[in-house]
Design a protein around this motif. Sequence first.
Motif, mmCIF file in Angstrom:
data_model
loop_
_atom_site.group_PDB
_atom_site.id
_atom_site.type_symbol
_atom_site.label_atom_id
_atom_site.label_comp_id
_atom_site.label_asym_id
_atom_site.label_seq_id
_atom_site.Cartn_x
_atom_site.Cartn_y
_atom_site.Cartn_z
ATOM 1 N N GLY A 1 0.817 -1.214 0.000
ATOM 2 C CA GLY A 1 0.000 0.000 0.000
ATOM 3 C C GLY A 1 0.848 1.260 0.000
ATOM 4 N N LYS A 2 1.975 1.213 0.690
ATOM 5 C CA LYS A 2 2.875 2.366 0.713
ATOM 6 C C LYS A 2 3.494 2.590 -0.670
ATOM 7 C CE LYS A 2 4.149 2.601 5.586
ATOM 8 N NZ LYS A 2 5.253 2.932 6.502
ATOM 9 N N ALA A 3 3.936 1.510 -1.294
ATOM 10 C CA ALA A 3 4.521 1.634 -2.633
ATOM 11 C C ALA A 3 3.483 2.136 -3.627
ATOM 12 C CB ALA A 3 5.082 0.289 -3.078
ATOM 13 N N ALA A 4 2.255 1.645 -3.494
ATOM 14 C CA ALA A 4 1.183 2.073 -4.400
ATOM 15 C C ALA A 4 0.890 3.555 -4.224
ATOM 16 C CB ALA A 4 -0.078 1.246 -4.148
ATOM 17 N N ALA A 5 0.908 4.044 -2.984
ATOM 18 C CA ALA A 5 0.664 5.466 -2.726
ATOM 19 C C ALA A 5 1.746 6.323 -3.369
ATOM 20 C CB ALA A 5 0.605 5.727 -1.223
ATOM 21 N N LEU A 6 2.990 5.886 -3.281
ATOM 22 C CA LEU A 6 4.087 6.626 -3.909
ATOM 23 C C LEU A 6 3.856 6.743 -5.417
ATOM 24 C CD1 LEU A 6 7.000 7.852 -3.905
ATOM 25 C CD2 LEU A 6 7.814 5.522 -4.271
ATOM 26 N N ARG A 7 3.519 5.620 -6.046
ATOM 27 C CA ARG A 7 3.301 5.636 -7.501
ATOM 28 C C ARG A 7 2.103 6.520 -7.866
ATOM 29 N NH1 ARG A 7 3.856 -0.070 -6.571
ATOM 30 N NH2 ARG A 7 5.985 -0.773 -7.042
ATOM 31 N N GLU A 8 1.040 6.393 -7.099
ATOM 32 C CA GLU A 8 -0.180 7.164 -7.367
ATOM 33 C C GLU A 8 0.073 8.657 -7.253
ATOM 34 O OE1 GLU A 8 -4.265 8.094 -4.904
ATOM 35 O OE2 GLU A 8 -3.447 6.061 -4.781
ATOM 36 N N TRP A 9 0.709 9.066 -6.161
ATOM 37 C CA TRP A 9 0.934 10.490 -5.934
ATOM 38 C C TRP A 9 1.939 11.069 -6.930
ATOM 39 C CZ3 TRP A 9 1.503 9.811 0.080
ATOM 40 C CH2 TRP A 9 0.225 9.573 0.621
ATOM 41 N N ALA A 10 2.964 10.302 -7.251
ATOM 42 C CA ALA A 10 3.947 10.783 -8.236
ATOM 43 C C ALA A 10 3.277 10.973 -9.597
ATOM 44 C CB ALA A 10 5.102 9.797 -8.336
ATOM 45 N N SER A 11 2.437 10.015 -9.979
ATOM 46 C CA SER A 11 1.733 10.118 -11.255
ATOM 47 C C SER A 11 0.807 11.329 -11.274
ATOM 48 C CB SER A 11 0.930 8.841 -11.509
ATOM 49 O OG SER A 11 0.159 8.946 -12.686
ATOM 50 N N ALA A 12 0.069 11.531 -10.177
ATOM 51 C CA ALA A 12 -0.867 12.657 -10.102
ATOM 52 C C ALA A 12 -0.145 13.997 -10.179
ATOM 53 C CB ALA A 12 -1.683 12.573 -8.823
ATOM 54 N N ALA A 13 1.074 14.051 -9.651
ATOM 55 C CA ALA A 13 1.842 15.296 -9.642
ATOM 56 C C ALA A 13 2.694 15.451 -10.896
ATOM 57 C CB ALA A 13 2.739 15.341 -8.404
ATOM 58 N N GLY A 14 2.696 14.426 -11.761
ATOM 59 C CA GLY A 14 3.520 14.492 -12.960
ATOM 60 C C GLY A 14 4.999 14.390 -12.676
ATOM 61 N N VAL A 15 5.339 13.686 -11.587
ATOM 62 C CA VAL A 15 6.748 13.539 -11.191
ATOM 63 C C VAL A 15 7.229 12.133 -11.558
ATOM 64 C CG1 VAL A 15 8.362 13.497 -9.249
ATOM 65 C CG2 VAL A 15 6.493 15.162 -9.289
ATOM 66 N N LEU B 1 9.055 8.667 -11.312
ATOM 67 C CA LEU B 1 9.481 7.930 -10.117
ATOM 68 C C LEU B 1 10.971 8.110 -9.849
ATOM 69 C CD1 LEU B 1 7.488 4.569 -10.320
ATOM 70 C CD2 LEU B 1 7.248 6.381 -8.597
ATOM 71 N N ALA B 2 11.741 8.285 -10.909
ATOM 72 C CA ALA B 2 13.179 8.468 -10.758
ATOM 73 C C ALA B 2 13.521 9.727 -9.967
ATOM 74 C CB ALA B 2 13.851 8.522 -12.121
ATOM 75 N N CYS B 3 12.576 10.649 -9.893
ATOM 76 C CA CYS B 3 12.804 11.912 -9.171
ATOM 77 C C CYS B 3 12.197 11.901 -7.770
ATOM 78 C CB CYS B 3 12.237 13.081 -9.963
ATOM 79 S SG CYS B 3 13.037 13.344 -11.557
ATOM 80 N N THR B 4 11.728 10.735 -7.320
ATOM 81 C CA THR B 4 11.119 10.647 -5.994
ATOM 82 C C THR B 4 12.114 10.122 -4.970
ATOM 83 O OG1 THR B 4 10.287 8.395 -6.366
ATOM 84 C CG2 THR B 4 8.839 10.226 -6.986
ATOM 85 N N ILE B 5 11.875 10.496 -3.716
ATOM 86 C CA ILE B 5 12.675 10.019 -2.587
ATOM 87 C C ILE B 5 11.716 9.431 -1.560
ATOM 88 C CG2 ILE B 5 14.224 10.670 -0.697
ATOM 89 C CD1 ILE B 5 15.215 12.978 -2.409
ATOM 90 N N ALA B 6 12.029 8.233 -1.070
ATOM 91 C CA ALA B 6 11.231 7.609 -0.019
ATOM 92 C C ALA B 6 12.110 7.413 1.214
ATOM 93 C CB ALA B 6 10.669 6.274 -0.478
ATOM 94 N N ILE B 7 11.583 7.834 2.361
ATOM 95 C CA ILE B 7 12.341 7.796 3.609
ATOM 96 C C ILE B 7 11.592 6.939 4.618
ATOM 97 C CG2 ILE B 7 13.397 9.199 5.432
ATOM 98 C CD1 ILE B 7 13.061 11.634 3.512
ATOM 99 N N GLY B 8 12.268 5.933 5.176
ATOM 100 C CA GLY B 8 11.595 5.075 6.147
ATOM 101 C C GLY B 8 12.569 4.395 7.087
ATOM 102 N N ASP B 9 11.989 3.698 8.072
ATOM 103 C CA ASP B 9 12.815 3.064 9.095
ATOM 104 C C ASP B 9 12.581 1.569 9.256
ATOM 105 O OD1 ASP B 9 10.183 3.661 10.324
ATOM 106 O OD2 ASP B 9 11.115 2.881 12.137
ATOM 107 N N GLY B 10 11.399 1.084 8.817
ATOM 108 C CA GLY B 10 11.048 -0.299 9.099
ATOM 109 C C GLY B 10 10.866 -1.140 7.849
ATOM 110 N N ALA B 11 10.731 -2.465 8.059
ATOM 111 C CA ALA B 11 10.562 -3.398 6.950
ATOM 112 C C ALA B 11 9.344 -3.048 6.104
ATOM 113 C CB ALA B 11 10.445 -4.822 7.495
ATOM 114 N N ASN B 12 8.337 -2.456 6.718
ATOM 115 C CA ASN B 12 7.118 -2.075 6.007
ATOM 116 C C ASN B 12 7.362 -0.963 4.985
ATOM 117 O OD1 ASN B 12 4.294 -2.444 5.678
ATOM 118 N ND2 ASN B 12 3.887 -0.611 6.871
#
Length: 203
Positions: A135-149, A151-162
């Motif tokens: 669900g997290k990966a899907a949100a990244l793709r969805e929001w990047a697409s909606a913003a016209g960004v 994926l190569a220009c996106t940054i994801a920051i996290g701490d856990g296996a999820n």
Amino acid sequence: MLDADSTLIRNEVIELIADEAGRGPEVAAATEAAMRGEVDFATSLRSRVERLTGVPVSAFANVLARIEPTPGVRELIDAVHARGGAVGVVSGGFHEILDTVAPSLGVDVWRANRLAVADDALTGVVHGDIVDAEGKAAALREWASAAGVPLACTIAIGDGANDLKMMDAAGLGVAFNAKPAVRERADVVVGPVDLAEVIALLP
């Protein structure tokens, strides 16, 4: 895009809610196992939320009062906005808290789980689909697409296996305050617990 608990904020919200039920230590142990990737996240979340049964909705005020934004978070968000970018937060935590915290920090878009309520108290059930790793990966793709960004220009920051799937989907995956398994797979590891350290990585 950022994870929320232990990334955007220093707390694990489910543990704060569990404290209101007197079940903090047992929920904290289950959360730690889930973040290390030792158990399935959705299964673990349902089990932990079940322990919150009966917590009054009024307890959310106590939880919000204990939230600590991560050092550097406002500076990072300001820096993204100054470059014309947007900040999204996707969390295995809860809208009941994030709906207040995210806009107060300048976050543009966010998504999290919802807790079912009856008679002004938690029922111990997650309402709707669980925001898990996919669900997290899907949100990244969805929001990047909606913003016209791209994926190569996106940054994801996290701490856990999820967070690993969204970090893999992003152009740059950043392990922040992270568990060993996450540090091993990240493109970049940020050691200090200061999100301003990420500003140097912005395009």
